[in-house]
Structures are given as structure tokens and as C-alpha cells.
Design a protein around this motif. Structure first.
Motif, PDB file in Angstrom:
ATOM      1  N   VAL A 259      31.519 -15.250  25.039  1.00 59.90           N
ATOM      2  CA  VAL A 259      30.995 -13.972  25.529  1.00 59.90           C
ATOM      3  C   VAL A 259      31.439 -12.854  24.584  1.00 59.90           C
ATOM      4  CG1 VAL A 259      30.968 -12.374  27.484  1.00 59.90           C
ATOM      5  CG2 VAL A 259      31.075 -14.851  27.895  1.00 59.90           C
ATOM      6  N   THR A 260      32.669 -12.950  24.097  1.00 55.93           N
ATOM      7  CA  THR A 260      33.177 -11.938  23.160  1.00 55.93           C
ATOM      8  C   THR A 260      32.369 -12.000  21.866  1.00 55.93           C
ATOM      9  OG1 THR A 260      35.322 -12.497  24.098  1.00 55.93           O
ATOM     10  CG2 THR A 260      35.328 -10.997  22.214  1.00 55.93           C
ATOM     11  N   ARG A 261      32.159 -13.227  21.370  1.00 53.79           N
ATOM     12  CA  ARG A 261      31.355 -13.431  20.156  1.00 53.79           C
ATOM     13  C   ARG A 261      29.980 -12.755  20.305  1.00 53.79           C
ATOM     14  NH1 ARG A 261      27.249 -16.707  18.751  1.00 53.79           N
ATOM     15  NH2 ARG A 261      27.192 -17.646  16.662  1.00 53.79           N
ATOM     16  N   GLY A 262      29.291 -13.075  21.405  1.00 56.12           N
ATOM     17  CA  GLY A 262      27.951 -12.526  21.625  1.00 56.12           C
ATOM     18  C   GLY A 262      27.982 -11.006  21.709  1.00 56.12           C
ATOM     19  N   SER A 263      29.027 -10.477  22.357  1.00 50.94           N
ATOM     20  CA  SER A 263      29.120  -9.017  22.516  1.00 50.94           C
ATOM     21  C   SER A 263      29.357  -8.349  21.161  1.00 50.94           C
ATOM     22  CB  SER A 263      30.265  -8.666  23.484  1.00 50.94           C
ATOM     23  OG  SER A 263      30.097  -9.368  24.699  1.00 50.94           O
ATOM     24  N   ILE A 264      30.221  -8.950  20.350  1.00 48.64           N
ATOM     25  CA  ILE A 264      30.512  -8.380  19.026  1.00 48.64           C
ATOM     26  C   ILE A 264      29.256  -8.422  18.146  1.00 48.64           C
ATOM     27  CG2 ILE A 264      31.814  -8.758  16.875  1.00 48.64           C
ATOM     28  CD1 ILE A 264      34.180  -9.682  18.646  1.00 48.64           C
ATOM     29  N   LEU A 265      28.552  -9.545  18.173  1.00 54.69           N
ATOM     30  CA  LEU A 265      27.333  -9.651  17.352  1.00 54.69           C
ATOM     31  C   LEU A 265      26.330  -8.573  17.753  1.00 54.69           C
ATOM     32  CD1 LEU A 265      26.771 -13.530  17.146  1.00 54.69           C
ATOM     33  CD2 LEU A 265      27.710 -12.010  15.396  1.00 54.69           C
ATOM     34  N   GLN A 266      26.190  -8.375  19.065  1.00 52.17           N
ATOM     35  CA  GLN A 266      25.251  -7.367  19.565  1.00 52.17           C
ATOM     36  C   GLN A 266      25.661  -5.965  19.122  1.00 52.17           C
ATOM     37  OE1 GLN A 266      22.377  -8.160  21.412  1.00 52.17           O
ATOM     38  NE2 GLN A 266      22.021  -6.054  20.721  1.00 52.17           N
ATOM     39  N   LEU A 267      26.945  -5.655  19.285  1.00 55.12           N
ATOM     40  CA  LEU A 267      27.419  -4.310  18.933  1.00 55.12           C
ATOM     41  C   LEU A 267      27.333  -4.075  17.423  1.00 55.12           C
ATOM     42  CD1 LEU A 267      30.500  -4.169  21.343  1.00 55.12           C
ATOM     43  CD2 LEU A 267      28.399  -2.810  21.536  1.00 55.12           C
ATOM     44  N   ALA A 268      27.592  -5.129  16.637  1.00 52.52           N
ATOM     45  CA  ALA A 268      27.505  -4.989  15.183  1.00 52.52           C
ATOM     46  C   ALA A 268      26.061  -4.710  14.768  1.00 52.52           C
ATOM     47  CB  ALA A 268      28.032  -6.258  14.502  1.00 52.52           C
ATOM     48  N   LYS A 269      25.128  -5.465  15.356  1.00 49.61           N
ATOM     49  CA  LYS A 269      23.704  -5.237  15.042  1.00 49.61           C
ATOM     50  C   LYS A 269      23.311  -3.811  15.417  1.00 49.61           C
ATOM     51  CE  LYS A 269      22.303 -10.008  15.725  1.00 49.61           C
ATOM     52  NZ  LYS A 269      21.835 -10.970  16.721  1.00 49.61           N
ATOM     53  N   ASP A 270      23.758  -3.364  16.599  1.00 45.38           N
ATOM     54  CA  ASP A 270      23.445  -1.993  17.043  1.00 45.38           C
ATOM     55  C   ASP A 270      23.966  -0.965  16.050  1.00 45.38           C
ATOM     56  OD1 ASP A 270      22.474  -3.206  19.274  1.00 45.38           O
ATOM     57  OD2 ASP A 270      23.989  -2.428  20.664  1.00 45.38           O
ATOM     58  N   ALA A 271      25.108  -1.298  15.411  1.00 49.87           N
ATOM     59  CA  ALA A 271      25.724  -0.340  14.481  1.00 49.87           C
ATOM     60  C   ALA A 271      25.122  -0.465  13.073  1.00 49.87           C
ATOM     61  CB  ALA A 271      27.237  -0.569  14.430  1.00 49.87           C
ATOM     62  N   GLY A 272      24.093  -1.309  12.942  1.00 51.16           N
ATOM     63  CA  GLY A 272      23.424  -1.446  11.650  1.00 51.16           C
ATOM     64  C   GLY A 272      24.163  -2.350  10.672  1.00 51.16           C
ATOM     65  N   ILE A 273      25.097  -3.139  11.191  1.00 46.48           N
ATOM     66  CA  ILE A 273      25.832  -4.054  10.314  1.00 46.48           C
ATOM     67  C   ILE A 273      25.042  -5.357  10.198  1.00 46.48           C
ATOM     68  CG2 ILE A 273      27.951  -5.471  10.181  1.00 46.48           C
ATOM     69  CD1 ILE A 273      29.314  -3.002  11.607  1.00 46.48           C
ATOM     70  N   GLU A 274      24.970  -5.868   8.979  1.00 49.11           N
ATOM     71  CA  GLU A 274      24.237  -7.114   8.776  1.00 49.11           C
ATOM     72  C   GLU A 274      25.021  -8.275   9.384  1.00 49.11           C
ATOM     73  OE1 GLU A 274      22.213  -9.267   5.036  1.00 49.11           O
ATOM     74  OE2 GLU A 274      22.772  -7.172   4.720  1.00 49.11           O
ATOM     75  N   VAL A 275      24.328  -9.131  10.128  1.00 47.75           N
ATOM     76  CA  VAL A 275      24.992 -10.216  10.841  1.00 47.75           C
ATOM     77  C   VAL A 275      24.376 -11.543  10.409  1.00 47.75           C
ATOM     78  CG1 VAL A 275      25.116 -11.261  13.136  1.00 47.75           C
ATOM     79  CG2 VAL A 275      25.597  -8.829  12.862  1.00 47.75           C
ATOM     80  N   GLU A 276      25.215 -12.520  10.126  1.00 47.06           N
ATOM     81  CA  GLU A 276      24.691 -13.855   9.801  1.00 47.06           C
ATOM     82  C   GLU A 276      25.348 -14.894  10.700  1.00 47.06           C
ATOM     83  OE1 GLU A 276      25.206 -14.724   5.645  1.00 47.06           O
ATOM     84  OE2 GLU A 276      23.853 -13.098   5.028  1.00 47.06           O
ATOM     85  N   GLU A 277      24.521 -15.633  11.437  1.00 43.62           N
ATOM     86  CA  GLU A 277      24.992 -16.783  12.222  1.00 43.62           C
ATOM     87  C   GLU A 277      24.456 -18.016  11.505  1.00 43.62           C
ATOM     88  OE1 GLU A 277      24.591 -16.487  16.695  1.00 43.62           O
ATOM     89  OE2 GLU A 277      23.345 -14.822  16.062  1.00 43.62           O
ATOM     90  N   ARG A 278      25.351 -18.789  10.953  1.00 43.38           N
ATOM     91  CA  ARG A 278      24.921 -19.938  10.139  1.00 43.38           C
ATOM     92  C   ARG A 278      26.098 -20.865   9.917  1.00 43.38           C
ATOM     93  NH1 ARG A 278      27.465 -18.787   5.329  1.00 43.38           N
ATOM     94  NH2 ARG A 278      27.491 -16.656   4.533  1.00 43.38           N
TER      95      ARG A 278
END
Ligand code: PLP
Ligand code: COI
Length: 355
Positions: A259-278
């Protein structure tokens, strides 16, 4: 039982342990609140939801949970806001994962509403147990286990659902010296690493003990087949910031979807940070730490929160991270998450369940 008929019988403790607890010194998992919740699954339905004084429970020594490990759990937290309101962070996500674990372990699902109402009712009864001190929380531990007194290897027909509460301080008190584990495995493909099965944690104890004897605080788990790809860190997901991008292993059947992982990914995307799940290889990580492009490595989890790594060891070679106290990403993200959880900013995503 339908959700609107959930009636919880409440038997209050005659005395409270609250005054005996040192709320300035709360190691994780050692202190429990005055009450607990229990419910029973039998004849194909959940029934007898009850809040009662925390205490021992009588069980047959033949229950299948003890012999064949039909048992799993969840972990979430309640937070006290500055105005003394209390919230629980994203319990719907834990409810969803609870049922994924149940399905994989051949155990009955618990409707989301029953899971959430059980937690809300118990936290409400023990609301005085939510700590006020900075970084302190009330840890919530829902769990389910098989109760048939039967030694045949078969799914049980009866189960208990229980919830415990425990006030706690931070899980980690320092930055972590971490070993990349290349001998033992936490989870293999086709197994149940994605479930919060009790057995996953039993299997992690020996490798963690050996690592601790070698002076490590945590392990980074790698894939079972090649040990060349990073999976998780201890009882948390693992995340990296490389060249300003947030990178984390893509979830699969060997990885718990945090849940923390998902929340961080969401907040990072909202902040315009590039996110890679791979897929993330060990060689990519050690190279990036070595050449200075990896600025952050951290574990992300409910108990761990954001647990930063200061030193990584792989095949005997030590890789030192930049000073975690100066990491922009991890420290900003910790604050952003805390601001939501402790109600310091508007909860625009509706992540807080107010109790
Ligand atoms: N991975 C494992 C193995 C865990 O035990 C946890 C802790 O719950 C996590 C990841 C992080 O999940 P969450 O953020 O939902 O707590
Ligand atoms: C949690 O973060 O809730 C966990 O379940 C970790 C726990 C095993 C200490």
C-alpha cells in the motif's frame, strides 16, 4: 451476513492498561491495547463478531494453522491528528489484499465492509491508545487462521478472523546497512510471495538472522531463479532513485503489492516525477550507486514507512549511498505521506478513514 447487519458485541475491559504504558518508548510489536476483535467462520459464513478484552485464546493443539500454516495477516496504522481526530490509512487497500491472501491460501474471503467495520469499531473502542508523539502510531494487525482440529492436509472448514492493536514508535531508528541476498530466496514463481502468508515470514527468519550476525540491518531479496534481479527489502518493498527517476520492481507473484509502494508511486506521478515499474537488476543498482547516479535506496512499508539505506553490500563489496539525511526524494516523500496521514493537508484522494 450482509454488511448492514454487522453487529459487534462489545465487552469492555474492567481495567485499562493505559496508565502502565510508557508512551515515549514503544518498540514495535510489544505493547497491545486493552481490546481485540474476533470473528468466526463456520458453516460457510462469518459470524460472532466480538470486541473483548485483549487476552489469551483457547485453541485445540490440532488446529491446521499450527501444522500446515493456513494463516495470513495484514498491517495498517491509525494516526492521531493535531486536532485529536483519528484516521486509518487506506484500509480498503488492505481489505483487498487480505482477500488475495485468503484466495491463495484456500481460505474464505472476508467482505471488505466487514474488514473495515471491524477495524473501525476496534480502533474507536481503543481510541485513547493512538499515540500523540511525532512518528508514533497505533499499529493494526488483522489476521486469519484455520481452526479445524484435523491433521489431514486439506483446507480447514472453520477459521478465526482477529484484529489486535498496538501503539508503536518507529520500526527502524537508523539508516540501514543492507545485504543483497544471493543464497536464500523469499518467494519463488508460482508460490505465494504476493500473499501476506505467515509462512513467508517464517522462511525469512534464518537468512535475516545470518545477515544480522554479519552486521546487516536488512536484506534485499533477489529472484529465486538467478538472484540477478531485485525483489523486496526485508518486510517492505524496495525503491530506487536513479537519475531523478523513481524505479521499483514491477509486482508479480513473488512480490507483495504494498500500500505504501502504491501510494508513493501515485504521489510521485502527481508531482511530475518519472516512475518506472519494471525488472530491476542487481548490476544496474550497484553500478548506479558506484557512479553516483543512484541517490536513494529505501524500503517502503507500513511498519518500515520510508526506511533509507546508507550502505549496500553485494558479493563482499560495499557501496555507500549519499547521506540519507540530505536525500531530497525520500525526505520529501516521507513528509508528503505523513502530511496526509496525520491530516496536516487536505485529504484530496480520500485515503484517510476517519474514526
Ligand atoms: N513487502 C513485504 C514482504 C511486507 O511484509 C510489507 C509490509 O507490509 C510490504 C512489502 C509493504 O506493504 P505495505 O506498504 O502495504 O505495508
Ligand atoms: C507491515 O509493514 O505492516 C508489516 O507487515 C511488516 C511486519 C512483518 C513487521
Amino acid at each position: 451476513m450482509t454488511t448492514d447487519t454487522l453487529a459487534i458485541k462489545v465487552t469492555k475491559a474492567t481495567t485499562s492498561k493505559l496508565s502502565t504504558v510508557d508512551f515515549d518508548n514503544l518498540p514495535f510489536g510489544k505493547t497491545f491495547s486493552d481490546h481485540m476483535l474476533t470473528a468466526t467462520y463456520a458453516d460457510g459464513e462469518w459470524k460472532d463478531f466480538e470486541i473483548l478484552p485483549f487476552g489469551e485464546i483457547g485453541l485445540s493443539p490440532a488446529i491446521s494453522a499450527l501444522h500446515y500454516g493456513q494463516a495470513f495477516f495484514e498491517g495498517l496504522k491509525a494516526y492521531k491528528h493535531d486536532d485529536s481526530k483519528i484516521s486509518v490509512f487506506r484500509p480498503d487497500q488492505n481489505a483487498k489484499r487480505f482477500n488475495k491472501s485468503a484466495e491463495r491460501l484456500c481460505m474464505p474471503e472476508l467482505p471488505t465492509e466487514l474488514f473495515i467495520q471491524s477495524i473501525a469499531a476496534l480502533v474507536d473502542v481503543d481510541r485513547a491508545w493512538v499515540p500523540s508523539k511525532k512518528d508514533y502510531t497505533l499499529y493494526i494487525r488483522p489476521f486469519m487462521f484455520a481452526t479445524d482440529p484435523y491433521l489431514g492436509v486439506a483446507p480447514s472448514t472453520t477459521y478465526k478472523f482477529m484484529v489486535l492493536l498496538g501503539p508503536t514508535g518507529p520500526y527502524f531508528s537508523k539508516n540501514l546497512r543492507v545485504k543483497i541476498e544471493t543464497e536464500y530466496t523469499r518467494a519463488a514463481e508460482g508460490g505465494f510471495g504476493y500473499a501476506k502468508a505467515a509462512g513467508n515470514y517464517a522462511g525469512s527468519l534464518l537468512p535475516a538472522k545470518k545477515a544480522a550476525e554479519q552486521g546487516f540491518d536488512q536484506l534485499i531479496w533477489t529472484d529465486a531463479k538467478t538472484h540477478e534481479y531485485v525483489e523486496e527489502m526485508g518486510a517492505a518493498n524496495v525503491m530506487f532513485v536513479i537519475n531523478g527517476k523513481l524505479i521499483t520492481p514491477l509486482t508479480r507473484d513473488t512480490i507483495l503489492n504494498g500500500v505504501t509502494r502504491g501510494s508513493i508511486l501515485q504521489l510521485a506521478k502527481d508531482a511530475g516525477i518519472e516512475v518506472e515499474e519494471r525488472r530491476v537488476s542487481v548490476s544496474e543498482i550497484v553500478t548506479a550507486v558506484d557512479n553516483g547516479t543512484c541517490t536513494d535506496i529505501f524500503g517502503a512499508g507500513t511498519a518500515a514507512t520510508i526506511a533509507q539505506v546508507s550502505e549496500l553490500v553485494h558479493e563482499g563489496k560495499t557501496y555507500t549511498l549519499p547521506n540519507p539525511a540530505e536525500s531530497v526524494f525520500a525526505n520529501t516523500m516521507r513528509k508528503t505521506l505523513d502530511d496526509i496521514k496525520y491530516g496536516r493537508v487536505e485529504d484530496v484522494k480520500g485515503w484517510n478513514l476517519m474514526i
